[in-house]
Design a protein around this motif. Structure first.
Motif, PDB file in Angstrom:
ATOM      1  N   PHE A 150       0.830  -1.201   0.000  1.00 36.36           N
ATOM      2  CA  PHE A 150       0.000   0.000   0.000  1.00 36.36           C
ATOM      3  C   PHE A 150       0.868   1.256   0.000  1.00 36.36           C
ATOM      4  O   PHE A 150       0.653   2.173  -0.789  1.00 36.36           O
ATOM      5  N   THR A 209       2.595   1.703  -3.359  1.00 38.34           N
ATOM      6  CA  THR A 209       1.648   2.135  -4.382  1.00 38.34           C
ATOM      7  C   THR A 209       1.299   3.609  -4.228  1.00 38.34           C
ATOM      8  O   THR A 209       1.320   4.371  -5.197  1.00 38.34           O
ATOM      9  N   SER A 219      -6.687   6.715  -9.314  1.00 39.71           N
ATOM     10  CA  SER A 219      -6.071   5.521  -8.712  1.00 39.71           C
ATOM     11  C   SER A 219      -5.727   5.771  -7.249  1.00 39.71           C
ATOM     12  O   SER A 219      -5.930   4.911  -6.394  1.00 39.71           O
ATOM     13  N   GLU A 255      -7.239   3.824  -3.939  1.00 45.99           N
ATOM     14  CA  GLU A 255      -6.426   3.199  -2.884  1.00 45.99           C
ATOM     15  C   GLU A 255      -6.901   3.627  -1.501  1.00 45.99           C
ATOM     16  O   GLU A 255      -7.059   2.805  -0.603  1.00 45.99           O
TER      17      GLU A 255
END
Length: 137
Positions: free
Chosen positions: A4, A7, A123, A127
């Motif tokens: 996470f 990203t 994106s 998340e």
């Protein structure tokens, strides 16, 4: 670093790169008629790819470094160390006045830049939406 965090960090850096790219494109368009003006580009993605691939490209036989003057045959790169660079294009000429800015191409790059920025922002929102959904459950 967990998946996470990696990203989110990569998406944040991609948004930063697109912001710089937007500024560079705007500068290129604004100076299209200036004699001998050389357009700029942004270099980021290829270096980031090399940094991300460096961990997977470890050689089968890694040389031992036993002295500070020895050179290693492999060095892992951290993706957080990759910098966004502005690069001048001296290799081409578009106009008779020595400028190499093609306004049509710059406008097309501007549209692509906006689409990438929106994709990265969506994106990133996704998340954090996933985290929010887990925290609510």
């Amino acid at each position: 670093m967990n998946t996470f965090a990696t990203t989110v960090d990569l998406l944040h850096r991609a948004l930063d790169a697109e912001t710089v790219r937007r500024q560079v494109i705007a500068n290129n368009i604004a100076n299209a008629g200036v004699p001998n003006f050389k357009r700029s580009t942004v270099s980021f993605e290829s270096e980031l790819r090399r940094a991300l691939d460096s961990n997977r490209s470890r050689p089968a036989l890694e040389l031992a470094v036993t002295h500070p003057n020895h050179m290693s045959n492999w060095q892992e790169r951290d993706h957080r160390d990759v910098q966004i660079r502005r690069v001048l294009d001296f290799s081409s000429t578009y106009n008779n006045n020595g400028s190499n800015v093609d306004p049509e191409r710059e406008f097309m790059l501007s549209v692509q830049n906006q689409m990438r920025f929106n994709l990265f922002a969506q994106s990133l929102s996704f998340e954090f939406g996933q985290v929010n959904m887990v925290l609510r459950a």
